[in-house]
Design an enzyme around this catalytic site. Sequence first.
Site, PDB file in Angstrom:
ATOM      1  N   ASP A  62       0.664  -1.222   0.163  1.00 46.18           N
ATOM      2  CA  ASP A  62       0.231  -0.569   0.155  1.00 46.18           C
ATOM      3  C   ASP A  62       1.063   1.316  -0.088  1.00 46.18           C
ATOM      4  O   ASP A  62      -0.105   2.170  -0.073  1.00 46.18           O
ATOM      5  CB  ASP A  62      -1.018  -0.093   1.114  1.00 46.18           C
ATOM      6  CG  ASP A  62      -0.300  -0.037   2.389  1.00 46.18           C
ATOM      7  OD1 ASP A  62       1.145  -0.248   2.248  1.00 46.18           O
ATOM      8  OD2 ASP A  62      -0.809  -0.056   3.874  1.00 46.18           O
ATOM      9  N   HIS A  63       1.685   1.300  -0.012  1.00 43.89           N
ATOM     10  CA  HIS A  63       3.080   2.444   0.791  1.00 43.89           C
ATOM     11  C   HIS A  63       3.517   2.903  -0.599  1.00 43.89           C
ATOM     12  O   HIS A  63       3.512   3.509  -1.415  1.00 43.89           O
ATOM     13  CB  HIS A  63       4.048   2.081   1.429  1.00 43.89           C
ATOM     14  CG  HIS A  63       3.396   2.577   3.085  1.00 43.89           C
ATOM     15  ND1 HIS A  63       3.000   1.246   3.172  1.00 43.89           N
ATOM     16  CD2 HIS A  63       3.965   3.329   3.261  1.00 43.89           C
ATOM     17  CE1 HIS A  63       2.513   1.511   4.662  1.00 43.89           C
ATOM     18  NE2 HIS A  63       3.100   2.825   5.125  1.00 43.89           N
ATOM     19  N   ASP A 117       4.334  -1.032  10.912  1.00 46.24           N
ATOM     20  CA  ASP A 117       3.763  -0.128  10.784  1.00 46.24           C
ATOM     21  C   ASP A 117       3.463   0.919  11.887  1.00 46.24           C
ATOM     22  O   ASP A 117       3.000   0.516  12.953  1.00 46.24           O
ATOM     23  CB  ASP A 117       2.488   0.127   9.842  1.00 46.24           C
ATOM     24  CG  ASP A 117       2.606   1.638   9.151  1.00 46.24           C
ATOM     25  OD1 ASP A 117       3.076   1.842   8.499  1.00 46.24           O
ATOM     26  OD2 ASP A 117       1.787   2.555  10.193  1.00 46.24           O
ATOM     27  N   SER A 536       7.806   7.532  12.825  1.00 43.67           N
ATOM     28  CA  SER A 536       6.811   5.867  11.892  1.00 43.67           C
ATOM     29  C   SER A 536       8.275   4.673  12.971  1.00 43.67           C
ATOM     30  O   SER A 536       9.159   5.142  13.606  1.00 43.67           O
ATOM     31  CB  SER A 536       7.077   5.961  10.957  1.00 43.67           C
ATOM     32  OG  SER A 536       8.804   5.401  10.567  1.00 43.67           O
ATOM     33  N   ARG A 538       9.840   2.964  10.547  1.00 42.47           N
ATOM     34  CA  ARG A 538      10.677   2.330   9.747  1.00 42.47           C
ATOM     35  C   ARG A 538      12.322   2.244  10.230  1.00 42.47           C
ATOM     36  O   ARG A 538      12.889   2.836  10.946  1.00 42.47           O
ATOM     37  CB  ARG A 538      11.335   3.212   8.448  1.00 42.47           C
ATOM     38  CG  ARG A 538      11.238   4.966   8.553  1.00 42.47           C
ATOM     39  CD  ARG A 538      11.304   6.413   8.042  1.00 42.47           C
ATOM     40  NE  ARG A 538       9.843   6.326   7.896  1.00 42.47           N
ATOM     41  CZ  ARG A 538       9.133   6.960   7.218  1.00 42.47           C
ATOM     42  NH1 ARG A 538      10.507   8.607   7.170  1.00 42.47           N
ATOM     43  NH2 ARG A 538       8.292   7.957   7.193  1.00 42.47           N
TER      44      ARG A 538
HETATM   45  C1  MIC Z   1       4.663   6.328   8.267  1.00 37.58           C
HETATM   46  O1  MIC Z   1       2.875   6.542   7.804  1.00 37.58           O
HETATM   47  O2  MIC Z   1       4.853   7.114   8.741  1.00 37.58           O
HETATM   48  C2  MIC Z   1       4.824   4.858   7.873  1.00 37.58           C
HETATM   49  C3  MIC Z   1       5.515   5.363   6.250  1.00 37.58           C
HETATM   50  O3  MIC Z   1       3.395   3.756   7.228  1.00 37.58           O
HETATM   51  C4  MIC Z   1       5.584   4.719   8.849  1.00 37.58           C
HETATM   52  C5  MIC Z   1       6.326   2.828   8.245  1.00 37.58           C
HETATM   53  C6  MIC Z   1       7.295   3.401   6.915  1.00 37.58           C
HETATM   54  O4  MIC Z   1       7.991   4.422   7.288  1.00 37.58           O
HETATM   55  O5  MIC Z   1       7.244   2.170   6.218  1.00 37.58           O
HETATM   56  C7  MIC Z   1       5.281   4.502   9.910  1.00 37.58           C
HETATM   57  O6  MIC Z   1       4.593   4.946  10.690  1.00 37.58           O
HETATM   58  O7  MIC Z   1       5.408   3.884  10.663  1.00 37.58           O
HETATM   59 FE1  SF4 Z   2       0.262   4.801   5.334  1.00 35.22          FE
HETATM   60 FE2  SF4 Z   2       1.697   5.538   7.308  1.00 35.22          FE
HETATM   61 FE3  SF4 Z   2      -0.080   7.473   5.589  1.00 35.22          FE
HETATM   62 FE4  SF4 Z   2      -0.759   5.302   7.309  1.00 35.22          FE
HETATM   63  S1  SF4 Z   2       0.335   6.979   7.794  1.00 35.22           S
HETATM   64  S2  SF4 Z   2      -1.344   6.148   5.229  1.00 35.22           S
HETATM   65  S3  SF4 Z   2       0.303   3.783   7.295  1.00 35.22           S
HETATM   66  S4  SF4 Z   2       1.633   6.226   5.249  1.00 35.22           S
END
Ligand code: MIC
Ligand code: SF4
Length: 644
Positions: A62-63, A117, A536, A538
Amino acid sequence: MNVTEKIIREHLVEGQMTTGADIALRIDQTLTQDATGTMAYLQFEAMGLDRVRNELAVSYVDHNTIQVGFENADDHRYLQTVAARYGVIFSRPGNGICHQLHLERFGIPGKTLLGSDSHTPTGGGIGMMAIGAGGIDVAVAMGGGAFHLTMPKVVRVMLTGRLKAWVSAKDVILKVLEIFTTQGNVGCVLEYAGPGVKTLSVPERATITNMGAELGVTTSLFPSDEVTRRFMRAQGREQDWRELTADADAEYAREVTINLSKVEPLAAAPHSPDNIRTLASLEGLAVDQVLIGSCTNSSYRDLKAVARILKGRVVHPRVSLGIAPGSRQVMMMLAKEGCLTDLLKSGARLLENACGFCIGNSQSPGTDGVSLRTSNRNFEGRSGTRSGQIYLVSPETAAIAAIEGVFRDPRRTPAYKAPRVREPDVFPIDDALLIRPPAAGTPVDIFRGPNIGAPPVNVPLPDALRAVVAIKVGDKITTDHIMPAGARLKYRSNIPAYSAFVFEGVDAEFSKRAGTARDRGVHNLIVAGSSYGQGSSREHAALCPMYLGVKVVLAKSIERIHRANLINFGIVPLTFADPADYERIGAGEDWRADDFRRVIESGGTELCLVGPAGATPIRALLELTARQRAIVLSGGLLNFTRNG
Ligand code: MIC
Ligand code: SF4
């Protein structure tokens, strides 16, 4: 017992249920998304197991769905084949956003869910204990290993009253953010209770638990009641429902009451989700862009409300309106009820059912552009435009601003009728884009494109620390500052390439400088203020610095998930014993600790850092459990698990 304690008791495999103790939980379900998933599965493969061992593992895409260049598509193929090989359900791109989908199709009250996530706590809306973690922690859980955390402090948020017209769940969580802020909540769980709970639907509850991530809490959850049961019945999953409520005499570390009838429309102003303003105070401010969607507010309830507001109206000429439904199910309902036509006629730009704008991979606003979004993060630069002014608001507030071209307090807009959306009795169920794995033992070739590399291997922790301060940053440095996503996302599976962008927006020379020091055999040290690593999950924000030779982060405080990720990659998290010492350490200076390894090995809780001639040494606190010490000494969790 409260709900949190009940779920923990059922899943406890190590430790005592006393606040602050190190505990380990059995994990029933796991979820990954593609941006963190490639590393999670590469690490799972490196662990040498034959199949996932937890009850349910789902891999969502989804990302990274923008697919500029071959990298994303190659990653998707890797994820699909690795899922088939190891027994993971694969959710294809186009199916929707992981958190919305997991709530719809898999969430079960009383179960534990670990997701790579940070917004995994969305599952708390259905009464799960859903926790965000780094990919390698999820890989361990997929292998049947426990998840280690600190026994949380449970805070009760008592909800009374009922939301008034034009006020919705987003305003409630913005109110909670105003009360608790984004700092100082590490180690807490927010448990919602009280008579107001039953007035909120599951998607509304999920909006509230989703953005608990911005508070920095371990998770947030709601009880499981008749409202939960109705939602699960409508999803064809009533058999998975169970009631789960706190005992009448349950105890909490703290209690806060929010009267829902008194909550008003709110916005989180640039550049932090806790920078709360009332809509009334922003009245009249011109708007350039409105984006509705993300895992916080993309449910049927939200988009139906938006469609009702937009019906028969056209977007203001200055405003670009984008709408991204959270899932195919939401999209299909909008289509069936004619709402898609209303959205299209209003001039909305329909975006893919994916994270998209929220992660900054598209829809960046123009220079100084004012953008109203229903997502959960407005960190500086995350939108892809450094000068962008991002405000987080409810779907109702966003829709009205799209028509009016300015901020309007929806309660003062007599031309509009407040939408009331009833949750459907039956959701259209179509799992065609969920691919179930073949039976164990079926041969599957795992596809690996040229952009996918094995995770780098770290060396065990050195005996002595001989470090240079590679960068000194201030307070509230988010993982978006450390490891930008957006246009750089396609390098998530290629650590050497992605490492070139560490701290890109803060200090573009960082990566080169740190790499040079590493090649000279000098360790790199990051100095930071409070709440380092907000945001996040990550793990790249630890993995790439590890690759660049960072051995220590010395900060006033470090957020939970990021701190765990640092440890998982063999970087030692230290905090100043005296925060005033932050002023006494400067970028480019050499600091050392001759007994680095020995202090950690012997269980020491303080490390003395010796600086340039004439500088008074700095005392740093080393708060690590025995397991965490063993992990950093091995050079990270992968080495630690491989060593048995
Ligand atoms: C976000 O909202 O920052 C993300 C992208 O969903 C991250 C995960 C990522 O960096 O892949 C999160 O919230 O953990
Ligand atoms: Fe996607 Fe993270 Fe944004 Fe939620 S907060 S929509 S998981 S990028």
